[in-house]
Design a protein around this motif. Structure first.
Motif, mmCIF file in Angstrom:
data_model
loop_
_atom_site.group_PDB
_atom_site.id
_atom_site.type_symbol
_atom_site.label_atom_id
_atom_site.label_comp_id
_atom_site.label_asym_id
_atom_site.label_seq_id
_atom_site.Cartn_x
_atom_site.Cartn_y
_atom_site.Cartn_z
ATOM 1 N N SER A 126 0.944 -1.154 0.347
ATOM 2 C CA SER A 126 0.032 -0.119 -0.002
ATOM 3 C C SER A 126 1.266 1.376 0.018
ATOM 4 O O SER A 126 -0.088 2.551 -0.909
ATOM 5 N N SER A 127 1.862 1.416 1.004
ATOM 6 C CA SER A 127 2.800 2.274 0.900
ATOM 7 C C SER A 127 3.287 2.929 -0.277
ATOM 8 O O SER A 127 3.459 3.934 -1.234
ATOM 9 N N MET A 128 4.016 1.321 -1.040
ATOM 10 C CA MET A 128 4.588 2.129 -2.197
ATOM 11 C C MET A 128 3.236 2.103 -3.503
ATOM 12 O O MET A 128 3.814 3.441 -4.000
ATOM 13 N N LEU A 129 2.500 1.763 -3.455
ATOM 14 C CA LEU A 129 1.593 2.186 -4.795
ATOM 15 C C LEU A 129 0.585 3.505 -4.878
ATOM 16 O O LEU A 129 0.385 4.114 -5.044
ATOM 17 N N GLY A 130 0.852 3.925 -2.965
ATOM 18 C CA GLY A 130 0.019 4.733 -2.400
ATOM 19 C C GLY A 130 1.025 6.051 -2.882
ATOM 20 O O GLY A 130 0.465 7.263 -3.639
ATOM 21 N N LEU A 131 2.263 5.840 -2.631
ATOM 22 C CA LEU A 131 3.369 6.947 -2.678
ATOM 23 C C LEU A 131 3.616 7.430 -4.398
ATOM 24 O O LEU A 131 3.617 8.401 -5.033
ATOM 25 N N ALA A 132 3.299 6.291 -5.465
ATOM 26 C CA ALA A 132 3.528 5.959 -6.512
ATOM 27 C C ALA A 132 2.517 6.893 -7.620
ATOM 28 O O ALA A 132 1.831 8.275 -8.055
ATOM 29 N N VAL A 133 0.835 6.442 -6.996
ATOM 30 C CA VAL A 133 -0.359 7.118 -7.490
ATOM 31 C C VAL A 133 -0.302 8.305 -7.532
ATOM 32 O O VAL A 133 -0.561 9.332 -7.846
ATOM 33 N N ALA A 134 -0.439 8.290 -5.641
ATOM 34 C CA ALA A 134 -0.262 10.153 -5.227
ATOM 35 C C ALA A 134 0.791 10.736 -6.196
ATOM 36 O O ALA A 134 0.063 12.136 -6.098
ATOM 37 N N ILE A 135 1.487 11.295 -5.731
ATOM 38 C CA ILE A 135 2.589 11.588 -6.680
ATOM 39 C C ILE A 135 2.485 11.837 -8.166
ATOM 40 O O ILE A 135 2.496 12.942 -9.039
ATOM 41 N N ASP A 136 1.733 10.822 -9.082
ATOM 42 C CA ASP A 136 1.605 10.761 -11.031
ATOM 43 C C ASP A 136 -0.306 11.892 -10.552
ATOM 44 O O ASP A 136 0.435 12.210 -11.190
ATOM 45 N N TYR A 137 -1.032 11.117 -10.064
ATOM 46 C CA TYR A 137 -1.749 12.244 -10.191
ATOM 47 C C TYR A 137 -1.899 13.500 -9.612
ATOM 48 O O TYR A 137 -2.335 14.106 -10.315
ATOM 49 N N SER A 138 -0.970 13.937 -8.704
ATOM 50 C CA SER A 138 -0.275 15.129 -8.276
ATOM 51 C C SER A 138 -0.144 15.928 -9.675
ATOM 52 O O SER A 138 -0.060 17.146 -10.046
ATOM 53 N N LEU A 139 0.792 14.907 -9.935
ATOM 54 C CA LEU A 139 1.518 15.820 -10.769
ATOM 55 C C LEU A 139 0.818 15.995 -12.591
ATOM 56 O O LEU A 139 0.928 17.297 -12.545
ATOM 57 N N PHE A 140 -0.011 14.978 -12.678
ATOM 58 C CA PHE A 140 -1.049 15.555 -13.653
ATOM 59 C C PHE A 140 -2.009 17.362 -13.365
ATOM 60 O O PHE A 140 -2.125 17.714 -14.323
ATOM 61 N N VAL A 141 -2.483 17.075 -12.475
ATOM 62 C CA VAL A 141 -2.908 18.889 -11.900
ATOM 63 C C VAL A 141 -2.437 19.192 -11.895
ATOM 64 O O VAL A 141 -2.745 20.917 -12.205
ATOM 65 N N LEU A 142 -1.126 19.549 -11.417
ATOM 66 C CA LEU A 142 -0.428 20.525 -11.034
ATOM 67 C C LEU A 142 0.113 21.041 -12.377
ATOM 68 O O LEU A 142 0.139 22.038 -12.671
ATOM 69 N N SER A 143 0.371 19.892 -13.288
ATOM 70 C CA SER A 143 0.827 20.325 -14.458
ATOM 71 C C SER A 143 0.098 21.182 -14.949
ATOM 72 O O SER A 143 -0.058 22.313 -16.351
ATOM 73 N N ARG A 144 -1.466 20.134 -15.392
ATOM 74 C CA ARG A 144 -2.915 21.245 -16.120
ATOM 75 C C ARG A 144 -2.721 23.263 -15.288
ATOM 76 O O ARG A 144 -3.153 23.640 -16.324
ATOM 77 N N HIS A 145 -2.662 22.539 -14.155
ATOM 78 C CA HIS A 145 -2.965 23.760 -13.137
ATOM 79 C C HIS A 145 -1.620 25.356 -14.107
ATOM 80 O O HIS A 145 -1.992 26.363 -14.200
ATOM 81 N N ARG A 146 -0.441 24.610 -14.140
ATOM 82 C CA ARG A 146 0.695 25.753 -14.389
ATOM 83 C C ARG A 146 0.343 26.559 -16.066
ATOM 84 O O ARG A 146 0.846 27.177 -16.201
ATOM 85 N N HIS A 147 -0.605 25.275 -16.656
ATOM 86 C CA HIS A 147 -0.552 25.570 -18.794
ATOM 87 C C HIS A 147 -1.879 26.289 -18.032
ATOM 88 O O HIS A 147 -1.517 27.406 -18.854
ATOM 89 N N GLU A 148 -3.037 26.135 -17.547
ATOM 90 C CA GLU A 148 -3.582 27.526 -17.629
ATOM 91 C C GLU A 148 -3.307 28.715 -16.831
ATOM 92 O O GLU A 148 -3.647 29.998 -17.499
ATOM 93 N N LEU A 149 -2.177 28.366 -16.301
ATOM 94 C CA LEU A 149 -1.985 30.030 -15.563
ATOM 95 C C LEU A 149 -0.793 30.529 -16.925
ATOM 96 O O LEU A 149 -0.650 31.907 -16.901
#
Length: 907
Positions: free
Chosen positions: A229-252
């Motif tokens: 759970s720790s391994m999977l949680g770290l990977a997906v949480a960082i990746d999903y946050s990366l997708f959202v933050l990248s789009r946020h900066r694109h809109e900015l």
């Protein structure tokens, strides 16, 4: 969903401090309490519904701890080569007595009951514990008693009780976070932006582990669950946050305000995150049907970690990012002249792989096919002491017993039988023992005894091979096949083959039986989901076949490393052996969600480009160039996290981490960013083909946030100020297109040649096939529910009965909901539009009933009202004066000409 996430983004923009406060409280409550109480992890290798588990239950109820608790084997070896002498027997008896005196030991073999090897230099004793999982203090006390002194006899102890799963090192989390931070800094070029996904990941994993720690005190949760759970949680949480933050900066970067940029990021990238998370959770949820508790807890723990990762990316990350405001806006870095003259790497790569698509397809498919070849020899089982590093106590003990007695003595089988019916149970037990010893593959039957009640017999059967030897599984199958004949011959019943070895064999058999149905389910789910998202026949087929290539390569690497022994450095001292039985299903479930994630981010941008330019090559190139950098960063982060768990991983987590790392690498870089562009270009325009009949019946699923972008385009234009705007609207494919603009407070008349279908379509109550339609600033069909609340189609049939108009108005207002004050204001609005509410409905003429219906609809929120012909001009004027827009729909006969529908303004 995208519009709901867009609204969520705006809500978080207004309440970001409250959102951060809620997450802080959740982390302190769940994580703090969980880590404070500590974990009580334990393996549960039971498999309900199998014969071996029923036998274990019989042992627990009829033999008590003398047979149901954990067991160990004590090996004595004489220094002088003869262990049968009186002095050596006295030494062994003394040690057995000391072991029997340890609190927690149910019993030990007597010196007369020891098994002596053929050379006469080794003896084997059995130690039975009270509990299925003895404490470390009990195990240590027994080990000290067994090796108290030498006196010419050395002894080692091992067996199932000492096959303790080593603890997972936390070095993986640290290394994974460090590598992820480095990648994020390179991607974002900002330390501030790079740290935000890590904050979310730590919050997600901390909350997940805290919940698992608390749950471990209520149910059996394996130690591997927390690591997985720790391994999977770290990977997906960082990746999903990366997708959202990248789009946020694109809109900015496009000039949006921070609040609107985040709202659009959640409506677009956030929709993809929800889709990706749901697919992983569904795949992991499918593991519950296998019915193995250990796999169930790992699946639930992994699903919880993914869910927390999605929630963090959609709520906590936006709140933290909005605290930074416009500081996250990317800087406009000027590229050097030399670099500016070269195309981006993504563009160069996609041009390379699509220059000769057929060659690319053949090379990738053949290459991955070769990597997947080892999968054909995959052997599933549960790892035992034979796979532990040489030099450890369990491994040395295992090898010593195998050398002196044979490998089967490390994997005894237990058989229970109900012997209450025979008149002489002891004789039956002896006869059955003889039959067992005569079977091929049976080395010995050192124990054959009834219980104290005399109703159940217990046999210990020693096979020729070890636990994971195919001959042992064949022997178990033969014993179960012979059971019916023995029951009939001796008048006994309920012969069951059980014990740790049989349980492990049953687990492996169940997992192998579930692998093909699970694979077919995942493949089918992949086809359906992608068919809904991309509305294409070939894209889902291509994506699913690519997923199978990724899975095959992943399994091939796991088999080559952990079963064949290639790259021994990755084994960390462990010996090659069978793969953990639940590994294939677990790895396949996780890879499914990740593969669909990468597929959607890449291909959705290609489809968006194709819908605009209708050039297949340019669409593939442009879409790849825009999405590949983010997918690359996400894949590198995920691979880094999985690889970081390899050095300190347990023998269960290590192959899972390797399989996921290889699978993500293959899927992201070889399948999605090499094979997919080549196939898309080879298919050309056929890539987006979908039969018209299938297009009509498929529901619309907005995963890419198209509704948000359509709504954003309306918000930024003049149409947002209109009450109704239709552009080239067709209710049916053969209709004449309708173009119409209606301002608030305006009344217009239109001709309906569609047989009463035009007003329902314009009001969001019926579908249309093409064109654009915006009502009160809301785009249809995306905002259908909101539009239906802002519009009303007036019909005199809606107003009927013998009550007064006032009572009718009150009833309809009450059905609309709201508090007493709100209902009173609505009634006052109706009174203003229809002064005489005390008239009976039966006394109202057609126009009067239409006006009453319109007044009630306006009072309840309708701002665009569709009237049939026959309304009084004064009524229309009253509604438009109040701010409503009125569209009078006049029936007309369709003409053969293709002239536009008549639109005329009325006072």
């Amino acid at each position: 969903m995208s519009l709901a996430l867009h609204r969520l983004g705006r809500f978080i923009g207004r309440h970001r401090l409250a959102v951060i406060g809620v997450w802080t409280a959740v982390l302190l409550l769940i994580g703090g309490v969980g880590f404070g109480t500590g974990a009580a992890f334990e393996d549960d290798n039971s498999i309900p519904g199998t014969e071996s588990q029923e036998g274990q239950d019989v042992l627990a109820t009829r033999f008590g701890s003398s047979a149901s608790g954990a067991s160990a084997q004590l090996l004595f070896r004489a220094d002088d080569g003869d262990i049968t002498g009186a002095d050596d027997r006295a030494v062994m008896q003394a040690r057995l007595d000391r072991i029997a005196a340890v609190d927690g030991v149910a019993g030990v073999s007597s010196v007369d009951g020891l098994t002596i090897d053929d050379g006469g230099d080794a003896a084997l004793a059995n130690v039975q514990f009270d509990d299925r999982k003895p404490s470390e203090s009990v195990l240590d006390a027994v080990q000290d008693a067994a090796a108290a002194d030498t006196d010419g006899v050395t002894s080692t102890i091992g067996g199932s009780a000492y096959n303790i799963q080593e603890e997972q090192s936390h070095l993986g989390e640290v290394i994974g976070l460090a590598i992820a931070l480095l990648v994020l800094i390179i991607v974002f070029g900002s330390l501030l932006a790079a740290g935000m996904p890590l904050v979310g990941a730590l919050t997600s994993v901390g909350t997940t582990l805290g919940a698992l720690f608390l749950a471990s005190h209520l149910t059996a949760i394996s130690p591997s669950t927390s690591a997985f759970s720790s391994m999977l949680g770290l990977a997906v949480a960082i990746d999903y946050s990366l997708f959202v933050l990248s789009r946020h900066r694109h809109e900015l970067a496009r000039g949006q305000s921070p609040q609107e940029a985040m709202a659009r990021a959640l409506g677009t990238a956030g929709s993809a995150v929800v889709f990706a998370g749901i697919t992983v959770v569904i795949a992991l949820g499918g593991l519950l049907v296998v019915g193995i508790p250990t796999l169930t807890t790992m699946a639930v723990g992994g699903a919880l970690a993914v869910t927390m990762g999605v929630l963090v990316a959609l709520t906590l990350l936006p709140a933290v990012a909005l605290l930074a405001g416009a500081r996250l806006r990317p800087r406009d870095r000027a590229r050097s002249t030399k670099r500016a003259s070269r195309p981006p790497l993504a563009q160069r790569w996609v041009r390379l792989v699509t220059r000769a698509p057929a060659i690319t397809i053949v090379l990738v498919v053949l290459g991955l096919g070769v990597v997947a070849v080892p999968t054909m020899s995959m052997q599933l089982g549960l790892r035992d002491a034979s796979t532990q590093p040489v030099g450890t106590i369990p491994r040395d003990h295992y090898d010593a017993i195998a050398a002196s007695f044979g490998p089967g003595w490390n994997a005894p089988l237990l058989i229970t039988a109900d012997v209450l019916s025979p008149s002489n149970p002891v004789e039956v037990v002896d006869q059955l023992q003889d039959d067992l010893e005569e079977l091929d593959g049976v080395v010995a039957v050192p124990l054959a005894t009834p219980n104290t009640a005399g109703d159940t017999a217990l046999f210990r059967v020693i096979p020729e091979g070890g636990q994971n030897d195919p001959r042992t599984a064949d022997l178990v199958a033969e014993l179960r096949a012979e059971a019916a004949a023995w029951e009939e011959q001796y008048g006994i019943s309920d012969i069951r083959v059980t014990g740790t070895t049989a349980v492990n064999i049953d687990i492996s058999a169940r997992m192998q039986a579930a692998l093909v149905p699970f694979t077919l389910t995942v493949v089918g789910l992949s086809l359906v989901l992608l068919l809904l998202v991309f509305r294409s026949i070939w894209v889902p087929i291509k994506a699913t076949l690519g997923f199978l290539l990724s899975v095959g390569a992943s399994f091939g690497a796991i088999v080559a490393i952990f079963q064949w022994g290639w790259f021994p450095a990755l084994l960390g001292g462990d010996s090659p052996g069978p793969l953990v039985s639940f590994l294939p299903i677990l790895v396949m479930g996780v890879l499914f969600g990740l593969a669909m994630d990468y597929e959607m981010f890449l291909v959705s941008r290609m489809r968006e480009e194709y819908s605009h330019i209708r050039d297949p090559r340019a669409a593939v190139t442009s879409g790849f160039e825009h999405s590949a950098p983010v997918v690359t960063a996400a894949a590198v982060i995920m691979i880094s996290v999985f690889v970081a768990f390899i050095p300190g991983g347990t023998d269960t987590i290590k192959p899972i981490a390797v399989g996921l790392a290889v699978g993500v690498f293959v899927d992201a870089f070889l399948v999605r960013m090499t094979l997919v562009p080549a196939i898309m270009l080879a298919l050309h325009r056929h890539a987006w083909w979908l039969p018209r009949w299938l297009d009509r019946i498929l529901p619309t699923v907005d995963i890419e946030g198209e509704a948000v972008m359509r709504q954003a385009a309306v918000d930024d234009g003049p149409v947002a100020a209109l009450a109704l705007s239709a552009g080239d609207l067709r209710v049916d494919r053969d209709d004449v297109p309708l173009t119409l603009d209606v301002r608030f407070g305006e009344a217009v008349t239109i001709d309906d040649t569609l047989g009463h279908r035009l007003a329902p379509a314009l009001s969001g109550r019926a579908a249309f096939v093409s064109g654009t339609l915006v009502v009160a600033g809301r785009v249809l069909p995306d905002s259908g529910a909101a539009v239906r609340g802002l519009t009303a189609v007036v019909s005199p049939d809606d107003v009927s009965g013998s009550d007064t108009a006032r009572r009718f108005a009150r009833t309809m207002i009450a059905l609309a909901g709201g508090g007493r004050r709100r209902r009173r204001r609505r009634l006052e609005t109706v009174e203003h539009l229809v002064p005489d509410l005390d008239v009976r409905i039966a006394d109202l003429d057609l126009a009067g009933r239409q006006m009453l219906s319109a007044a009630v609809a306006y009072a309840c929120g309708a701002r665009v009202i569709f009237f049939p012909v026959g309304s009084r001009p004064d009524d229309i004027h009253a509604l438009t004066s109040a701010g409503a827009s009125v569209v009078i729909v006049r029936e007309a006969v369709a003409e053969e000409s293709s002239s536009p529908l008549e639109i005329g303004a009325s006072a």
